[in-house]
Design a protein around this motif. Structure first.
Motif, PDB file in Angstrom:
ATOM      1  N   VAL A   1       0.946  -1.875   0.077  1.00  0.00           N
ATOM      2  CA  VAL A   1      -0.286  -0.138   0.212  1.00  0.00           C
ATOM      3  C   VAL A   1       0.775   1.355   0.095  1.00  0.00           C
ATOM      4  CG1 VAL A   1      -2.355  -1.786   1.000  1.00  0.00           C
ATOM      5  CG2 VAL A   1      -0.594  -0.157   1.903  1.00  0.00           C
ATOM      6  N   THR A   2       1.978   1.110   0.699  1.00  0.00           N
ATOM      7  CA  THR A   2       3.257   2.541   0.176  1.00  0.00           C
ATOM      8  C   THR A   2       3.658   2.926  -1.033  1.00  0.00           C
ATOM      9  OG1 THR A   2       4.049   1.410   2.693  1.00  0.00           O
ATOM     10  CG2 THR A   2       5.160   3.081   1.382  1.00  0.00           C
ATOM     11  N   THR A   3       4.139   1.602  -2.070  1.00  0.00           N
ATOM     12  CA  THR A   3       3.923   1.648  -3.159  1.00  0.00           C
ATOM     13  C   THR A   3       2.859   2.307  -4.352  1.00  0.00           C
ATOM     14  OG1 THR A   3       5.459  -0.256  -2.563  1.00  0.00           O
ATOM     15  CG2 THR A   3       5.092   0.594  -4.601  1.00  0.00           C
ATOM     16  N   SER A   4       1.822   2.423  -3.340  1.00  0.00           N
ATOM     17  CA  SER A   4       0.599   2.359  -4.189  1.00  0.00           C
ATOM     18  C   SER A   4       0.518   3.805  -4.221  1.00  0.00           C
ATOM     19  CB  SER A   4      -0.938   1.771  -4.069  1.00  0.00           C
ATOM     20  OG  SER A   4      -0.276  -0.051  -3.879  1.00  0.00           O
ATOM     21  N   GLY A   5       0.669   4.174  -3.154  1.00  0.00           N
ATOM     22  CA  GLY A   5       0.666   5.598  -2.971  1.00  0.00           C
ATOM     23  C   GLY A   5       1.627   5.776  -3.596  1.00  0.00           C
ATOM     24  N   LEU A   6       2.822   5.893  -3.318  1.00  0.00           N
ATOM     25  CA  LEU A   6       4.179   6.682  -4.037  1.00  0.00           C
ATOM     26  C   LEU A   6       4.208   6.365  -5.415  1.00  0.00           C
ATOM     27  CD1 LEU A   6       7.088   5.042  -1.662  1.00  0.00           C
ATOM     28  CD2 LEU A   6       6.450   7.173  -1.760  1.00  0.00           C
ATOM     29  N   VAL A   7       3.214   5.421  -6.373  1.00  0.00           N
ATOM     30  CA  VAL A   7       3.497   6.146  -7.593  1.00  0.00           C
ATOM     31  C   VAL A   7       2.320   6.711  -7.814  1.00  0.00           C
ATOM     32  CG1 VAL A   7       2.235   4.202  -9.165  1.00  0.00           C
ATOM     33  CG2 VAL A   7       3.960   3.252  -7.457  1.00  0.00           C
ATOM     34  N   GLY A   8       1.418   6.904  -7.278  1.00  0.00           N
ATOM     35  CA  GLY A   8       0.039   7.774  -7.588  1.00  0.00           C
ATOM     36  C   GLY A   8       0.456   9.084  -7.125  1.00  0.00           C
ATOM     37  N   THR A   9       1.628   8.911  -5.765  1.00  0.00           N
ATOM     38  CA  THR A   9       1.953  10.394  -6.284  1.00  0.00           C
ATOM     39  C   THR A   9       2.846  10.750  -6.915  1.00  0.00           C
ATOM     40  OG1 THR A   9       2.009  10.361  -2.988  1.00  0.00           O
ATOM     41  CG2 THR A   9       3.965  11.922  -4.266  1.00  0.00           C
ATOM     42  N   GLY A  10       4.251   9.772  -7.837  1.00  0.00           N
ATOM     43  CA  GLY A  10       4.162  10.012  -8.799  1.00  0.00           C
ATOM     44  C   GLY A  10       3.670  10.582  -9.601  1.00  0.00           C
ATOM     45  N   ALA A  11       2.894  10.085 -10.411  1.00  0.00           N
ATOM     46  CA  ALA A  11       2.126  10.128 -11.017  1.00  0.00           C
ATOM     47  C   ALA A  11       1.531  11.598 -10.991  1.00  0.00           C
ATOM     48  CB  ALA A  11       1.131   9.953 -11.229  1.00  0.00           C
ATOM     49  N   LEU A  12       1.454  12.601  -9.843  1.00  0.00           N
ATOM     50  CA  LEU A  12       0.259  13.641  -9.617  1.00  0.00           C
ATOM     51  C   LEU A  12       1.233  14.986  -9.675  1.00  0.00           C
ATOM     52  CD1 LEU A  12      -1.577  15.668  -8.262  1.00  0.00           C
ATOM     53  CD2 LEU A  12      -1.286  14.842  -6.664  1.00  0.00           C
ATOM     54  N   ALA A  13       2.395  14.171  -8.973  1.00  0.00           N
ATOM     55  CA  ALA A  13       3.756  15.490  -9.488  1.00  0.00           C
ATOM     56  C   ALA A  13       4.004  15.155 -11.137  1.00  0.00           C
ATOM     57  CB  ALA A  13       5.054  15.000  -8.428  1.00  0.00           C
ATOM     58  N   LEU A  14       4.403  14.270 -11.274  1.00  0.00           N
ATOM     59  CA  LEU A  14       4.381  14.622 -13.225  1.00  0.00           C
ATOM     60  C   LEU A  14       3.522  15.305 -13.783  1.00  0.00           C
ATOM     61  CD1 LEU A  14       5.800  11.430 -13.748  1.00  0.00           C
ATOM     62  CD2 LEU A  14       7.171  13.560 -13.561  1.00  0.00           C
ATOM     63  N   ARG A  15       2.254  14.653 -13.511  1.00  0.00           N
ATOM     64  CA  ARG A  15       1.129  15.640 -13.985  1.00  0.00           C
ATOM     65  C   ARG A  15       1.557  17.859 -13.760  1.00  0.00           C
ATOM     66  NH1 ARG A  15      -4.097  17.627 -11.939  1.00  0.00           N
ATOM     67  NH2 ARG A  15      -4.168  16.466  -9.847  1.00  0.00           N
ATOM     68  N   LEU A  16       1.525  17.930 -12.379  1.00  0.00           N
ATOM     69  CA  LEU A  16       1.695  19.226 -12.205  1.00  0.00           C
ATOM     70  C   LEU A  16       3.319  19.858 -12.912  1.00  0.00           C
ATOM     71  CD1 LEU A  16       1.256  18.814  -8.170  1.00  0.00           C
ATOM     72  CD2 LEU A  16      -0.145  20.158  -9.977  1.00  0.00           C
ATOM     73  N   ALA A  17       4.120  19.353 -12.808  1.00  0.00           N
ATOM     74  CA  ALA A  17       5.119  19.255 -13.618  1.00  0.00           C
ATOM     75  C   ALA A  17       4.781  19.712 -15.221  1.00  0.00           C
ATOM     76  CB  ALA A  17       6.365  18.756 -13.518  1.00  0.00           C
TER      77      ALA A  17
ATOM     78  N   ASP B   1       2.410  20.175 -16.702  1.00  0.00           N
ATOM     79  CA  ASP B   1       1.072  21.219 -17.388  1.00  0.00           C
ATOM     80  C   ASP B   1       2.169  23.012 -16.981  1.00  0.00           C
ATOM     81  OD1 ASP B   1      -1.420  19.307 -17.391  1.00  0.00           O
ATOM     82  OD2 ASP B   1      -1.808  19.157 -15.095  1.00  0.00           O
ATOM     83  N   TYR B   2       3.013  22.935 -15.763  1.00  0.00           N
ATOM     84  CA  TYR B   2       3.507  23.615 -15.838  1.00  0.00           C
ATOM     85  C   TYR B   2       4.384  24.484 -16.782  1.00  0.00           C
ATOM     86  CZ  TYR B   2       6.030  27.690 -13.755  1.00  0.00           C
ATOM     87  OH  TYR B   2       6.822  28.997 -13.031  1.00  0.00           O
ATOM     88  N   ALA B   3       5.614  22.781 -17.206  1.00  0.00           N
ATOM     89  CA  ALA B   3       6.351  23.277 -18.719  1.00  0.00           C
ATOM     90  C   ALA B   3       5.851  23.975 -19.754  1.00  0.00           C
ATOM     91  CB  ALA B   3       7.194  21.821 -18.447  1.00  0.00           C
ATOM     92  N   ARG B   4       3.879  22.876 -20.135  1.00  0.00           N
ATOM     93  CA  ARG B   4       3.525  23.176 -21.220  1.00  0.00           C
ATOM     94  C   ARG B   4       3.533  24.731 -21.238  1.00  0.00           C
ATOM     95  NH1 ARG B   4      -0.717  18.172 -20.655  1.00  0.00           N
ATOM     96  NH2 ARG B   4       1.092  16.617 -21.784  1.00  0.00           N
TER      97      ARG B   4
ATOM     98  N   PRO C   1       7.974  27.208 -24.834  1.00  0.00           N
ATOM     99  CA  PRO C   1       7.053  26.781 -24.001  1.00  0.00           C
ATOM    100  C   PRO C   1       8.724  25.945 -23.013  1.00  0.00           C
ATOM    101  CG  PRO C   1       6.104  25.626 -25.084  1.00  0.00           C
ATOM    102  CD  PRO C   1       6.946  26.337 -26.019  1.00  0.00           C
ATOM    103  N   ILE C   2       9.069  26.183 -21.760  1.00  0.00           N
ATOM    104  CA  ILE C   2      10.209  25.425 -21.313  1.00  0.00           C
ATOM    105  C   ILE C   2       9.904  23.489 -21.078  1.00  0.00           C
ATOM    106  CG2 ILE C   2      10.892  27.374 -20.247  1.00  0.00           C
ATOM    107  CD1 ILE C   2       9.329  25.477 -17.192  1.00  0.00           C
ATOM    108  N   GLY C   3       8.749  23.243 -21.624  1.00  0.00           N
ATOM    109  CA  GLY C   3       8.834  21.824 -21.988  1.00  0.00           C
ATOM    110  C   GLY C   3       9.249  21.421 -22.962  1.00  0.00           C
ATOM    111  N   SER C   4       9.150  22.289 -23.966  1.00  0.00           N
ATOM    112  CA  SER C   4      10.592  21.931 -25.086  1.00  0.00           C
ATOM    113  C   SER C   4      11.683  20.717 -25.291  1.00  0.00           C
ATOM    114  CB  SER C   4      10.061  22.740 -26.006  1.00  0.00           C
ATOM    115  OG  SER C   4      10.119  23.674 -26.065  1.00  0.00           O
ATOM    116  N   TYR C   5      12.293  21.791 -23.945  1.00  0.00           N
ATOM    117  CA  TYR C   5      13.395  21.356 -23.970  1.00  0.00           C
ATOM    118  C   TYR C   5      13.984  19.969 -23.464  1.00  0.00           C
ATOM    119  CZ  TYR C   5      13.577  26.017 -24.676  1.00  0.00           C
ATOM    120  OH  TYR C   5      13.777  27.969 -25.623  1.00  0.00           O
ATOM    121  N   GLN C   6      14.882  19.472 -24.006  1.00  0.00           N
ATOM    122  CA  GLN C   6      14.893  17.992 -23.657  1.00  0.00           C
ATOM    123  C   GLN C   6      15.361  17.706 -21.847  1.00  0.00           C
ATOM    124  OE1 GLN C   6      18.133  16.605 -25.978  1.00  0.00           O
ATOM    125  NE2 GLN C   6      16.118  15.935 -27.998  1.00  0.00           N
ATOM    126  N   GLY C   7      16.476  18.938 -21.553  1.00  0.00           N
ATOM    127  CA  GLY C   7      16.768  19.151 -20.363  1.00  0.00           C
ATOM    128  C   GLY C   7      15.481  19.188 -18.982  1.00  0.00           C
TER     129      GLY C   7
END
Length: 390
Positions: free
Chosen positions: A250-266, A268-271, A280-286
């Motif tokens: 259950v810890t891992t399930s929460g972490l997987v969900g957390t990672g997905a949420l963090a990536l979505r926030l990043a 959305d911002y980068a776009r 947009p900064i999201g176009s840079y490979q860095g």
């Protein structure tokens, strides 16, 4: 191996998604700031049947498996909670549900499992000790035989959710280690009232997971009746491992969900964010590559975790898979949250963008409920066959 999601699971995941989004990012920011237990979302989870998903139908549950629960936790945490919500699942469906459903008496199942399902009965577990830490076999908390039961004395630390719990699963030694006898012998589990005479606790001031306080717990000759024993006296170690390995899942399930949420926030911002021109900064490979790396790690952890859950549901060994999945997920989720902060720059340090809370909460799970170093020790000896180093 079938990776398809059934129609029933799709319906469950849609319910979890709706609850997770209803109690979204702003709800958790407020709860975190106020250091309040998330009663509202937990009751919604119970009302939807998710808390009792693994509990047999005769006790008010759905009679489903750990795979189903793991999938729902991912979806709930992805909606805005992050990893701290998975701790509530550790406390209740695992420390309460798994412990009682697998090893509790029929009377205990009848008395406590319906309350777990409807939210009226909540749990905590007192295992870790100040001088033992990860080395649980070095615990000094003792349970001594008395008329009609046991008297438990000792001290525990980093015990989560004590104040919000009605029942506490206490791990203690009923027989002291002896020469020629395995140290795993002599461990026993007791399910007692948290408000029982002799139990005291004080909160620990900490970095994150503010909605669930962690406490030092003092046990001063706490009485536990024979009816409150979970499993077998002196034989509780393997039973405890089953509970702890489910905790990993259950810890891992929460972490997987957390990672997905963090990536979505990043993402959305980068776009949307543009600097040094119109791109947009999201176009840079860095920025792209670190996010892509975390996505790959989270997907690997997710699949390995579902394998662990599937093994549990089928009665197969699941310790190696659950530990390895937790290792990868804890690193990937905390890395994803930190990378989200980096993508946002100064705004990532602001509470209004939420990434800092996700990072604070996820960072805990690189050393709890078991540290990555101890997981690597486990893999080295159990899976690789190398000599033990400690």
């Amino acid at each position: 191996m079938n990776f398809d999601i059934t129609e029933e699971q799709k319906m469950m995941l849609e319910t979890a998604r709706q609850i997770g989004e209803r109690y979204g990012l702003d709800y958790w920011r407020k709860k975190d700031a106020a250091k309040e237990f998330p009663h509202e979302i937990w009751q919604a989870i119970c009302d939807a049947g998710i808390a009792g998903m693994m509990i047999p139908e005769e006790y008010g549950g759905l009679g489903l498996g750990l795979v189903d629960l793991a999938l729902c936790i991912e979806e709930l945490c992805k909606g805005g909670a992050g990893s701290t919500l998975s701790q509530v699942f550790m406390l209740n469906p695992v420390f309460g549900g798994v412990a009682i459903a697998l090893y509790g008496s029929d009377e205990m199942k009848r008395d406590l499992l319906p309350g777990l399902c409807d939210g009226s009965c909540t749990f905590s577990m007192a295992l870790t000790e100040p001088d033992a830490g990860t080395n649980s076999l070095a615990m000094t908390t003792r349970a001594e035989r008395v008329d009609g039961g046991w008297r438990i004395s000792g001290q525990k630390i980093w015990i989560t959710g004590v104040a919000a719990s009605r029942k506490m699963l206490i791990v203690a030694r009923t027989t002291q280690p002896q020469d020629g006898v395995k140290k795993t012998h002599g461990i026993s589990l007791f399910m007692v009232d948290t408000a029982r005479e002799g139990i005291g606790h004080t909160d620990i001031d900490k970095l994150g997971t503010h909605t669930l306080p962690s406490s030092v717990v003092y046990l001063d000759r706490v009485f536990a009746s024979d009816a409150e024993v979970i499993g077998t006296i002196d034989g509780g170690w393997p039973q405890l491992l089953d509970i702890l390995n489910c905790e990993r899942i259950v810890t891992t399930s929460g972490l997987v969900g957390t990672g997905a949420l963090a990536l979505r926030l990043a993402v959305d911002y980068a776009r949307e964010r543009k600097v040094f021109g119109s791109r947009p900064i999201g176009s840079y490979q860095g920025l792209q590559f670190p996010l892509a790396q975390r996505w790959a790690e989270l997907e690997a952890a997710r699949l390995l975790n579902l394998k662990a859950a599937s093994n549990f549901d089928r009665g197969l060994p699941f310790g190696s898979e659950s530990n390895a999945a937790k290792l990868i997920a804890s690193q990937a989720a905390s890395g994803a949250a930190e990378q989200a902060m980096q993508v946002m720059g100064g705004m990532g340090y602001s509470r209004e963008t939420h990434a800092e809370r996700l990072w604070r909460d996820a960072r805990l799970f690189r050393f709890a409920p078991v540290s990555e170093e101890m997981i690597l020790n486990y893999i080295s000896t159990v899976n690789l066959g190398l000599p033990r180093s400690y």
